[in-house]
Design a protein around this motif. Structure first.
Motif, PDB file in Angstrom:
ATOM      1  N   MET A 296       0.842  -1.178   0.000  1.00 55.49           N
ATOM      2  CA  MET A 296       0.000   0.000   0.000  1.00 55.49           C
ATOM      3  C   MET A 296       0.887   1.240   0.000  1.00 55.49           C
ATOM      4  SD  MET A 296      -1.316   0.504   3.912  1.00 55.49           S
ATOM      5  CE  MET A 296      -1.762   2.191   3.524  1.00 55.49           C
ATOM      6  N   ARG A 297       0.356   2.321  -0.545  1.00 57.53           N
ATOM      7  CA  ARG A 297       1.080   3.588  -0.562  1.00 57.53           C
ATOM      8  C   ARG A 297       0.360   4.549   0.375  1.00 57.53           C
ATOM      9  NH1 ARG A 297       2.851   5.417  -6.503  1.00 57.53           N
ATOM     10  NH2 ARG A 297       4.227   6.665  -5.196  1.00 57.53           N
ATOM     11  N   PRO A 298       1.028   4.988   1.432  1.00 58.56           N
ATOM     12  CA  PRO A 298       0.377   5.925   2.365  1.00 58.56           C
ATOM     13  C   PRO A 298      -0.015   7.211   1.655  1.00 58.56           C
ATOM     14  CG  PRO A 298       2.734   5.728   2.830  1.00 58.56           C
ATOM     15  CD  PRO A 298       2.410   4.684   1.831  1.00 58.56           C
ATOM     16  N   LEU A 299      -1.208   7.672   1.939  1.00 64.45           N
ATOM     17  CA  LEU A 299      -1.763   8.855   1.282  1.00 64.45           C
ATOM     18  C   LEU A 299      -1.982   9.943   2.316  1.00 64.45           C
ATOM     19  CD1 LEU A 299      -2.828   9.754  -1.532  1.00 64.45           C
ATOM     20  CD2 LEU A 299      -5.099   9.076  -0.744  1.00 64.45           C
ATOM     21  N   SER A 300      -1.405  11.119   2.072  1.00 59.88           N
ATOM     22  CA  SER A 300      -1.543  12.254   2.990  1.00 59.88           C
ATOM     23  C   SER A 300      -2.251  13.394   2.272  1.00 59.88           C
ATOM     24  CB  SER A 300      -0.168  12.726   3.477  1.00 59.88           C
ATOM     25  OG  SER A 300       0.526  11.682   4.137  1.00 59.88           O
ATOM     26  N   ALA A 301      -3.303  13.909   2.890  1.00 54.60           N
ATOM     27  CA  ALA A 301      -4.041  15.037   2.316  1.00 54.60           C
ATOM     28  C   ALA A 301      -3.274  16.336   2.556  1.00 54.60           C
ATOM     29  CB  ALA A 301      -5.431  15.122   2.935  1.00 54.60           C
ATOM     30  N   LEU A 302      -3.239  17.186   1.538  1.00 59.45           N
ATOM     31  CA  LEU A 302      -2.508  18.461   1.610  1.00 59.45           C
ATOM     32  C   LEU A 302      -3.411  19.668   1.352  1.00 59.45           C
ATOM     33  CD1 LEU A 302       0.661  17.442  -0.447  1.00 59.45           C
ATOM     34  CD2 LEU A 302       0.397  17.397   2.037  1.00 59.45           C
ATOM     35  N   PHE A 303      -4.729  19.444   1.248  1.00 57.09           N
ATOM     36  CA  PHE A 303      -5.612  20.542   0.861  1.00 57.09           C
ATOM     37  C   PHE A 303      -5.605  21.689   1.860  1.00 57.09           C
ATOM     38  CE2 PHE A 303      -8.167  18.075   3.741  1.00 57.09           C
ATOM     39  CZ  PHE A 303      -8.920  19.028   4.408  1.00 57.09           C
ATOM     40  N   TYR A 304      -5.314  21.377   3.139  1.00 53.97           N
ATOM     41  CA  TYR A 304      -5.398  22.437   4.139  1.00 53.97           C
ATOM     42  C   TYR A 304      -4.287  23.475   3.998  1.00 53.97           C
ATOM     43  CZ  TYR A 304      -2.600  18.654   6.178  1.00 53.97           C
ATOM     44  OH  TYR A 304      -1.702  17.628   6.374  1.00 53.97           O
ATOM     45  N   TYR A 305      -3.206  23.167   3.291  1.00 60.31           N
ATOM     46  CA  TYR A 305      -2.152  24.172   3.099  1.00 60.31           C
ATOM     47  C   TYR A 305      -2.617  25.313   2.189  1.00 60.31           C
ATOM     48  CZ  TYR A 305       1.158  21.037   5.405  1.00 60.31           C
ATOM     49  OH  TYR A 305       1.810  20.249   6.316  1.00 60.31           O
ATOM     50  N   PRO A 306      -3.079  25.039   0.947  1.00 62.69           N
ATOM     51  CA  PRO A 306      -3.579  26.160   0.146  1.00 62.69           C
ATOM     52  C   PRO A 306      -4.824  26.809   0.732  1.00 62.69           C
ATOM     53  CG  PRO A 306      -4.026  24.064  -0.958  1.00 62.69           C
ATOM     54  CD  PRO A 306      -3.114  23.773   0.182  1.00 62.69           C
ATOM     55  N   LEU A 307      -5.659  26.021   1.416  1.00 60.75           N
ATOM     56  CA  LEU A 307      -6.857  26.598   2.030  1.00 60.75           C
ATOM     57  C   LEU A 307      -6.493  27.583   3.132  1.00 60.75           C
ATOM     58  CD1 LEU A 307      -9.930  26.673   2.219  1.00 60.75           C
ATOM     59  CD2 LEU A 307      -9.812  24.724   3.790  1.00 60.75           C
ATOM     60  N   ALA A 308      -5.537  27.188   3.980  1.00 62.67           N
ATOM     61  CA  ALA A 308      -5.093  28.081   5.053  1.00 62.67           C
ATOM     62  C   ALA A 308      -4.428  29.336   4.486  1.00 62.67           C
ATOM     63  CB  ALA A 308      -4.125  27.347   5.981  1.00 62.67           C
ATOM     64  N   ALA A 309      -3.648  29.163   3.410  1.00 64.13           N
ATOM     65  CA  ALA A 309      -3.000  30.319   2.789  1.00 64.13           C
ATOM     66  C   ALA A 309      -4.044  31.279   2.225  1.00 64.13           C
ATOM     67  CB  ALA A 309      -2.047  29.856   1.699  1.00 64.13           C
ATOM     68  N   ALA A 310      -5.097  30.745   1.595  1.00 63.67           N
ATOM     69  CA  ALA A 310      -6.149  31.601   1.046  1.00 63.67           C
ATOM     70  C   ALA A 310      -6.886  32.353   2.147  1.00 63.67           C
ATOM     71  CB  ALA A 310      -7.130  30.749   0.238  1.00 63.67           C
ATOM     72  N   ILE A 311      -7.164  31.673   3.255  1.00 61.39           N
ATOM     73  CA  ILE A 311      -7.864  32.327   4.372  1.00 61.39           C
ATOM     74  C   ILE A 311      -6.996  33.425   4.978  1.00 61.39           C
ATOM     75  CG2 ILE A 311      -8.784  31.954   6.687  1.00 61.39           C
ATOM     76  CD1 ILE A 311      -9.650  29.165   5.772  1.00 61.39           C
ATOM     77  N   MET A 312      -5.718  33.137   5.185  1.00 62.78           N
ATOM     78  CA  MET A 312      -4.820  34.141   5.770  1.00 62.78           C
ATOM     79  C   MET A 312      -4.653  35.337   4.845  1.00 62.78           C
ATOM     80  SD  MET A 312      -1.849  31.751   7.473  1.00 62.78           S
ATOM     81  CE  MET A 312      -0.904  33.204   7.936  1.00 62.78           C
ATOM     82  N   LEU A 313      -4.489  35.086   3.541  1.00 66.74           N
ATOM     83  CA  LEU A 313      -4.325  36.184   2.595  1.00 66.74           C
ATOM     84  C   LEU A 313      -5.595  37.033   2.528  1.00 66.74           C
ATOM     85  CD1 LEU A 313      -2.372  37.448   0.592  1.00 66.74           C
ATOM     86  CD2 LEU A 313      -3.270  35.909  -1.179  1.00 66.74           C
TER      87      LEU A 313
END
Length: 349
Positions: A296-313
């Motif tokens: 199996m290939r471990p899968l890590s979600a990364l959506f919160y990085y661009p989402l957090a950047a958009a909210i902060m900006l």
């Protein structure tokens, strides 16, 4: 490796441009035929206006790009990891009938009911099953699957800890619990088909008799291990003093033994927490099934990085606009006060 689960979301990137062009065509106003440059103080030049117009456009475009990137579900795929190719597959069936609330068990020096003691011991048993696939069945008047076969031991433990007595009645449907486990195993192509059934009584409810359930388990190759829970002696207080009773007199050991031995399993008697713990240690020696090596290939979600950047900006831009508005208001207020003061001085002269 970086990939996007919903890559097609990027097709929405030009959407604001399309909306802007359509809006211009709909609400197009006539252009002025002649532009006269103004030299009044406080007026800004065309270059400054152009810069002020471009800045919000750049920031809003960047925020839109970050939101689209977050909506596309960016994920990081790790290196392939081997999954253990040996493991047992078993269902745990736990009795939730009314008799499980009898306080005839000792746990860490205190008197507890049978279900509390069972939860404590079974929790440790579940945590030891590394690489095994476990499922959980709860039964009383009827039986239902609380957790399907899964490698997630923490979820199975949590669901067991949340079980309460009387959740599905007060009686005991042992036959239904066995049949339900057999049906779940029947969905698997390869399995050692082990059911561990824990009860403190006899079959008093359900649509299937224990004999019928036993025959079905034999035909499907399901091995049933039965555990009878309950103390042999218990002191109760009455008006005439204390007297000793057998709280497990309704336990049908003959039926449980017959089911276990007929299916190739074994019957165990648990009169206290120590005996139940010893039983589960014996059950740890069950034969594991052999399976093909899987990766199996471990899968890590990364959506919160661009989402957090958009909210902060967005928040920073909103604060900048607010501060700029306050600054302009204060400046206009100060100019108005200065002009009124100057007019007052002229009038006095």
């Amino acid at each position: 490796m970086l990939n996007f689960a919903w890559w097609w979301v990027f097709f929405a990137l030009p959407l604001p441009i399309i909306v802007r062009l359509l809006s211009k065509k709909t609400h197009e106003s006539p252009m002025a035929a002649l532009r006269v440059p103004s030299l009044r103080p406080g007026e800004v030049s065309e270059q400054t206006q152009l810069k002020q117009t471009k800045t919000p456009l750049i920031i809003s475009s960047l925020i839109w790009l970050l939101l689209i990137s977050a909506a596309a579900r960016p994920q990081w795929l790790g290196e392939p990891v081997s999954i253990p190719n040996e493991g047992r597959e078993m269902m745990l069936a736990v009795d939730l009938s009314g008799s499980m609330k009898i306080d005839d068990m000792q746990l860490n020096g205190r008197q507890v009911n049978r279900l509390t003691m069972t939860k404590s011991v079974v929790y440790d048993f579940i945590q030891r099953r590394v690489g095994d696939r476990l499922g959980l069945i709860l039964f009383a008047d009827t039986a239902y699957v609380q957790a399907p076969l899964t490698y997630d031991r923490d979820t199975v433990s949590t669901l067991l800890s949340e079980a309460v007595i009387g959740l599905v009645g007060e009686q005991t449907a042992i036959g239904d619990a066995i049949v339900l486990a057999v049906k779940r195993f029947d969905e698997r192509d390869e399995s050692n088909n082990v059911l561990i059934l824990l009860t403190d009584g006899q079959n008093t409810a359900g649509n299937i008799t224990p004999e019928q359930a036993k025959e079905l388990a034999i035909n499907k190759g399901v091995k049933v291990y039965t555990i009878g829970v309950g103390a042999d002696k218990m002191l109760i207080q009455s008006f005439f003093g204390s007297r000793e009773i057998n709280p497990s007199q309704e336990l049908d050991e003959g039926m449980l033994t017959d089911i276990a031995t007929s299916t190739g399993g074994q019957y165990f008697r648990a009169r206290n927490a120590q005996e139940l713990e010893a039983i589960y240690q014996q059950l740890d020696a069950l034969e594991p099934i052999e399976g093909e090596t899987r990766k199996m290939r471990p899968l890590s979600a990364l959506f919160y990085y661009p989402l957090a950047a958009a909210i902060m900006l967005s928040a920073l831009w909103a604060l900048f606009i607010l501060a700029n508005s306050v600054y302009r208001w204060a400046r206009q207020r100060r100019t108005a006060v200065s002009m009124s003061h100057a007019n007052a001085v002229k009038e006095t002269k």
